[in-house]
Design a protein around this motif. Structure first.
Motif, PDB file in Angstrom:
ATOM      1  N   ARG A   1      44.887  78.447-132.396  1.00 49.37           N
ATOM      2  CA  ARG A   1      45.065  77.278-131.536  1.00 49.37           C
ATOM      3  C   ARG A   1      46.478  76.717-131.633  1.00 49.37           C
ATOM      4  O   ARG A   1      47.084  76.694-132.703  1.00 49.37           O
ATOM      5  N   ILE A   2      46.986  76.253-130.512  1.00 49.77           N
ATOM      6  CA  ILE A   2      48.237  75.500-130.456  1.00 49.77           C
ATOM      7  C   ILE A   2      47.923  74.159-129.804  1.00 49.77           C
ATOM      8  O   ILE A   2      47.421  74.104-128.678  1.00 49.77           O
ATOM      9  N   LEU A   3      48.187  73.072-130.538  1.00 51.35           N
ATOM     10  CA  LEU A   3      47.900  71.726-130.049  1.00 51.35           C
ATOM     11  C   LEU A   3      49.216  71.055-129.670  1.00 51.35           C
ATOM     12  O   LEU A   3      50.072  70.846-130.538  1.00 51.35           O
ATOM     13  N   PRO A   4      49.405  70.715-128.394  1.00 47.19           N
ATOM     14  CA  PRO A   4      50.694  70.153-127.955  1.00 47.19           C
ATOM     15  C   PRO A   4      51.047  68.820-128.616  1.00 47.19           C
ATOM     16  O   PRO A   4      52.224  68.543-128.853  1.00 47.19           O
ATOM     17  N   ALA A   5      50.062  67.997-128.894  1.00 49.40           N
ATOM     18  CA  ALA A   5      50.313  66.695-129.528  1.00 49.40           C
ATOM     19  C   ALA A   5      49.098  66.346-130.373  1.00 49.40           C
ATOM     20  O   ALA A   5      48.264  65.528-130.000  1.00 49.40           O
ATOM     21  N   GLY A   6      48.997  66.981-131.526  1.00 49.10           N
ATOM     22  CA  GLY A   6      47.821  66.832-132.368  1.00 49.10           C
ATOM     23  C   GLY A   6      48.091  66.059-133.643  1.00 49.10           C
ATOM     24  O   GLY A   6      49.238  65.771-134.003  1.00 49.10           O
ATOM     25  N   ASN A   7      47.019  65.746-134.335  1.00 49.14           N
ATOM     26  CA  ASN A   7      47.091  64.999-135.583  1.00 49.14           C
ATOM     27  C   ASN A   7      46.535  65.846-136.731  1.00 49.14           C
ATOM     28  O   ASN A   7      45.636  66.673-136.534  1.00 49.14           O
ATOM     29  N   ILE A   8      47.060  65.610-137.917  1.00 53.05           N
ATOM     30  CA  ILE A   8      46.594  66.306-139.114  1.00 53.05           C
ATOM     31  C   ILE A   8      46.296  65.254-140.178  1.00 53.05           C
ATOM     32  O   ILE A   8      47.162  64.438-140.519  1.00 53.05           O
ATOM     33  N   LEU A   9      45.077  65.284-140.716  1.00 56.30           N
ATOM     34  CA  LEU A   9      44.686  64.362-141.773  1.00 56.30           C
ATOM     35  C   LEU A   9      44.643  65.120-143.096  1.00 56.30           C
ATOM     36  O   LEU A   9      44.025  66.187-143.196  1.00 56.30           O
ATOM     37  N   ILE A  10      45.293  64.549-144.098  1.00 55.75           N
ATOM     38  CA  ILE A  10      45.388  65.167-145.420  1.00 55.75           C
ATOM     39  C   ILE A  10      44.778  64.231-146.452  1.00 55.75           C
ATOM     40  O   ILE A  10      45.184  63.058-146.568  1.00 55.75           O
ATOM     41  N   GLU A  11      43.816  64.741-147.219  1.00 52.89           N
ATOM     42  CA  GLU A  11      43.182  63.957-148.280  1.00 52.89           C
ATOM     43  C   GLU A  11      42.974  64.833-149.504  1.00 52.89           C
ATOM     44  O   GLU A  11      42.517  65.966-149.392  1.00 52.89           O
ATOM     45  N   ASN A  12      43.345  64.301-150.667  1.00 52.09           N
ATOM     46  CA  ASN A  12      43.150  65.013-151.932  1.00 52.09           C
ATOM     47  C   ASN A  12      43.730  66.420-151.911  1.00 52.09           C
ATOM     48  O   ASN A  12      43.143  67.371-152.445  1.00 52.09           O
ATOM     49  N   GLY A  13      44.896  66.555-151.280  1.00 53.14           N
ATOM     50  CA  GLY A  13      45.596  67.834-151.262  1.00 53.14           C
ATOM     51  C   GLY A  13      45.058  68.848-150.284  1.00 53.14           C
ATOM     52  O   GLY A  13      45.522  69.985-150.259  1.00 53.14           O
ATOM     53  N   ARG A  14      44.093  68.454-149.443  1.00 54.66           N
ATOM     54  CA  ARG A  14      43.488  69.367-148.477  1.00 54.66           C
ATOM     55  C   ARG A  14      43.604  68.803-147.069  1.00 54.66           C
ATOM     56  O   ARG A  14      43.705  67.589-146.864  1.00 54.66           O
ATOM     57  N   ILE A  15      43.563  69.711-146.108  1.00 52.43           N
ATOM     58  CA  ILE A  15      43.479  69.297-144.705  1.00 52.43           C
ATOM     59  C   ILE A  15      42.012  68.993-144.410  1.00 52.43           C
ATOM     60  O   ILE A  15      41.141  69.850-144.593  1.00 52.43           O
ATOM     61  N   THR A  16      41.739  67.767-143.981  1.00 52.15           N
ATOM     62  CA  THR A  16      40.350  67.376-143.733  1.00 52.15           C
ATOM     63  C   THR A  16      40.035  67.200-142.250  1.00 52.15           C
ATOM     64  O   THR A  16      38.866  67.122-141.883  1.00 52.15           O
ATOM     65  N   ALA A  17      41.057  67.144-141.413  1.00 54.81           N
ATOM     66  CA  ALA A  17      40.807  67.043-139.971  1.00 54.81           C
ATOM     67  C   ALA A  17      42.064  67.444-139.214  1.00 54.81           C
ATOM     68  O   ALA A  17      43.189  67.196-139.670  1.00 54.81           O
ATOM     69  N   ILE A  18      41.862  68.063-138.043  1.00 55.19           N
ATOM     70  CA  ILE A  18      42.958  68.397-137.134  1.00 55.19           C
ATOM     71  C   ILE A  18      42.509  68.050-135.722  1.00 55.19           C
ATOM     72  O   ILE A  18      41.392  68.382-135.312  1.00 55.19           O
ATOM     73  N   GLY A  19      43.382  67.382-134.979  1.00 55.15           N
ATOM     74  CA  GLY A  19      43.061  66.985-133.609  1.00 55.15           C
ATOM     75  C   GLY A  19      42.932  65.487-133.507  1.00 55.15           C
ATOM     76  O   GLY A  19      43.788  64.733-133.983  1.00 55.15           O
ATOM     77  N   GLU A  20      41.857  65.017-132.900  1.00 54.36           N
ATOM     78  CA  GLU A  20      41.635  63.581-132.759  1.00 54.36           C
ATOM     79  C   GLU A  20      41.172  62.975-134.083  1.00 54.36           C
ATOM     80  O   GLU A  20      40.279  63.513-134.748  1.00 54.36           O
ATOM     81  N   ILE A  21      41.798  61.861-134.467  1.00 51.53           N
ATOM     82  CA  ILE A  21      41.443  61.156-135.694  1.00 51.53           C
ATOM     83  C   ILE A  21      40.947  59.759-135.308  1.00 51.53           C
ATOM     84  O   ILE A  21      41.680  59.009-134.640  1.00 51.53           O
ATOM     85  N   PRO A  22      39.733  59.359-135.693  1.00 53.72           N
ATOM     86  CA  PRO A  22      39.225  58.022-135.347  1.00 53.72           C
ATOM     87  C   PRO A  22      40.166  56.926-135.833  1.00 53.72           C
ATOM     88  O   PRO A  22      40.775  57.053-136.901  1.00 53.72           O
ATOM     89  N   PRO A  23      40.314  55.841-135.067  1.00 47.07           N
ATOM     90  CA  PRO A  23      41.233  54.751-135.428  1.00 47.07           C
ATOM     91  C   PRO A  23      40.978  54.178-136.816  1.00 47.07           C
ATOM     92  O   PRO A  23      41.925  53.848-137.541  1.00 47.07           O
ATOM     93  N   ASP A  24      39.701  54.044-137.212  1.00 41.34           N
ATOM     94  CA  ASP A  24      39.417  53.457-138.518  1.00 41.34           C
ATOM     95  C   ASP A  24      39.875  54.374-139.654  1.00 41.34           C
ATOM     96  O   ASP A  24      40.318  53.898-140.708  1.00 41.34           O
ATOM     97  N   VAL A  25      39.782  55.692-139.433  1.00 40.46           N
ATOM     98  CA  VAL A  25      40.266  56.637-140.436  1.00 40.46           C
ATOM     99  C   VAL A  25      41.791  56.580-140.515  1.00 40.46           C
ATOM    100  O   VAL A  25      42.374  56.568-141.606  1.00 40.46           O
ATOM    101  N   ALA A  26      42.433  56.534-139.361  1.00 43.82           N
ATOM    102  CA  ALA A  26      43.894  56.445-139.329  1.00 43.82           C
ATOM    103  C   ALA A  26      44.380  55.196-140.047  1.00 43.82           C
ATOM    104  O   ALA A  26      45.373  55.223-140.786  1.00 43.82           O
ATOM    105  N   ALA A  27      43.661  54.090-139.848  1.00 43.48           N
ATOM    106  CA  ALA A  27      44.064  52.818-140.469  1.00 43.48           C
ATOM    107  C   ALA A  27      43.922  52.839-141.979  1.00 43.48           C
ATOM    108  O   ALA A  27      44.573  52.046-142.682  1.00 43.48           O
ATOM    109  N   SER A  28      43.089  53.734-142.500  1.00 46.20           N
ATOM    110  CA  SER A  28      42.865  53.786-143.952  1.00 46.20           C
ATOM    111  C   SER A  28      43.874  54.661-144.682  1.00 46.20           C
ATOM    112  O   SER A  28      43.829  54.761-145.918  1.00 46.20           O
ATOM    113  N   CYS A  29      44.790  55.292-143.953  1.00 39.65           N
ATOM    114  CA  CYS A  29      45.740  56.220-144.576  1.00 39.65           C
ATOM    115  C   CYS A  29      46.814  55.473-145.358  1.00 39.65           C
ATOM    116  O   CYS A  29      47.249  54.388-144.978  1.00 39.65           O
TER     117      CYS A  29
END
Length: 487
Positions: A25-53
């Motif tokens: 996959r190639i995502l033109p404008a994507g997001n990557i969530l990193i927790e505890n040294g691992r990738i936990t999500a790619i693509g859309e990230i819920p606002p509440d999760v983003a706010a907790s970073c």
């Protein structure tokens, strides 16, 4: 680097993401969530999760890719850039020794850190270090492990062991002048050690350092099978069975090594390794130039991986590895820089581009060419396989280790954006490296290393070669004479 610091919860927003995942996959404008040294999500990230970073990194105008893997390097040679030219494999192998023998543990640490600096600044996050160049002890292993720990890099320390002679780097007839032969025996940096001694050293190193920091592995690495007894090679099989470690070796880098193998084994090196039980998915082989079709089929069947070193192979005139045939038969192929004196650099970007170019010459059938996409997979998932870490590295996907790099798309070689994969392999040099994250920790920001202080390392490294030339004066005189003979 403070290894006790909490790993942050990081969000990378709106980056151009080349995942290299199973769906490519190639995502033109994507997001990557990193927790505890691992990738936990790619693509859309819920606002509440983003706010907790803990930290949000703006990925606008950045290309996100898995970190590159340098699957064959020699950290002791980091200070030997451009030290000589026009030398074949035999001659250069002798000169390596004068520059690297008799180092202190501190000098081992500094040369390793220098190698790390060059790799980090060009987007390499993991490496397989065939270490060192000659006899070593526990303090040397501790020094190289400490360097990788402090650098923040992921590394496999492949302990270079041998209990036989380096006959492949002697003159073609195996003879040296009497006086020179006596001096070699007196000063020989390639003097073999007993299997028992090497067994104890490897056991101690694996038990003390394998798994250090969660990023550093340690395993046995026969220098080259023809320089090792069957007893030593079988010892490596036992280490795999006991500790689950990977094994690494040089394999058939030069034509003379095939000739020696036939005399030793009555068959090819590859088939002999299979007879010993070493030719498995736990084994990775650097170079692997002088192999035949049957060898390649056997390696593919056993799941053994290969590490291609195009720069050093060409510069030493060692030969051209049959990489296209290996890929066609399903062998996992990684990329390596080899030592800096052999290739001139630690840039996997150069190796990627060269891997696509040299395997097209003289081939009219374009389906047999090494493609840009294949070269990129060689530099990522192929290297991960060589490091025995394909479940952790080589792609941006959920569950993988957070080892990734952001490249600056404002650089001129990215304008206009035509194809991110093609441009990354053919146009990016590593100079666009902006941010490097390893194991969820930010190591490079805005193109500068922030995990440790670079300047003192460079200052100490600058003094290392003059110190070696003074300390190893007799050895420099000797190896220059031997190099002239074997040339």
């Amino acid at each position: 680097m403070n290894q006790n610091a909490d790993i942050q919860k990081i969000l990378i927003r709106e980056a151009l993401i080349v995942t290299l995942d199973p769906e490519d996959r190639i995502l033109p404008a994507g997001n990557i969530l990193i927790e505890n040294g691992r990738i936990t999500a790619i693509g859309e990230i819920p606002p509440d999760v983003a706010a907790s970073c803990d930290r949000v990194i703006d990925g606008t105008g950045r290309l996100a890719l898995p970190g590159l893997v340098n699957a064959h390097t020699h950290s002791p040679l980091s200070v030997v850039h451009g030290a000589f030219d026009l030398l074949n494999h035999r001659a250069s192998m002798w000169l390596f020794q004068a520059y690297t023998a008799n180092r202190t543990p501190r000098e081992v640490y500094i040369s390793t850190m220098l190698n790390c600096i060059e790799m980090l600044l060009t987007g390499t996050t993991a490496t397989l270090d065939h270490f060192p160049e000659q006899s070593f002890g526990p303090d040397d292993v501790e020094a190289v492990v400490s360097a990788y720990r402090d650098s923040g890099m992921r590394a496999q320390v492949a302990l270079r062991i041998f209990d036989g002679e380096y006959n492949d780097i002697l003159p073609p007839d195996g003879r040296l002048p009497r006086k020179l032969k006596a001096d070699v025996e007196r000063l020989n940096p390639y003097a073999p050690r007993s299997v028992a001694e090497l067994h104890d050293l490897c056991t101690d190193s694996i038990e003390r350092w394998h798994g250090d920091s969660g990023r550093i592995g340690v395993g046995p690495a026969p220098s080259n099978p023809i320089r090792c007894s069957d007893e030593l090679l079988e010892m490596c099989v036992k280490f795999v069975d006991r500790y689950g470690v990977g094994v690494h070796c040089h394999l058939l880098e030069t034509e003379v090594q095939t000739q020696i193998a036939q005399k030793l084994y009555g068959t090819t090196t590859v088939r002999h390794l299979d007879d010993l039980g070493l030719l498995t998915s736990n084994l990775s082989c650097a170079h692997t130039i002088w192999v035949d079709h049957t060898d390649i089929e056997l390696m593919a069947d056993r799941g053994t991986s290969v590490v291609h070193n195009p720069e050093s192979n060409l510069l030493s005139a060692s030969g051209l590895a049959p990489i296209a045939e290996m890929l066609e038969l399903g062998i996992s192929v990684g990329l390596g820089s080899d030592g800096s004196c052999s290739s001139g650099d630690q840039s996997i970007h150069r190796a990627m581009k060269l891997a696509t170019a040299i395997h097209r010459v003289g081939k009219s059938d374009r389906s047999k060419w090494v493609s840009t996409r294949q070269a990129l997979h060689m530099a990522t998932s192929g290297g991960a396989a060589a490091m025995h870490a394909k479940d952790k590295l080589g792609a941006l996907s959920v569950g993988q280790s957070a080892d990734l790099v952001l490249y600056d798309l404002s650089k001129p070689w990215w304008t206009p954006m035509n194809n991110p994969i093609y441009q990354f392999v053919q146009s990016e040099t590593g100079a666009g490296t902006d941010t490097v994250i390893i194991d969820g920790r930010v190591i490079v920001e805005n193109g500068e290393i922030t995990a440790f202080d670079v300047d003192p390392i460079l200052e100490e490294a600058g003094a290392l070669v003059p110190a070696m030339k003074e300390r190893n004066r007799d050895l420099f005189d000797l190896v220059e004479q031997v190099a002239a003979t074997v040339w």
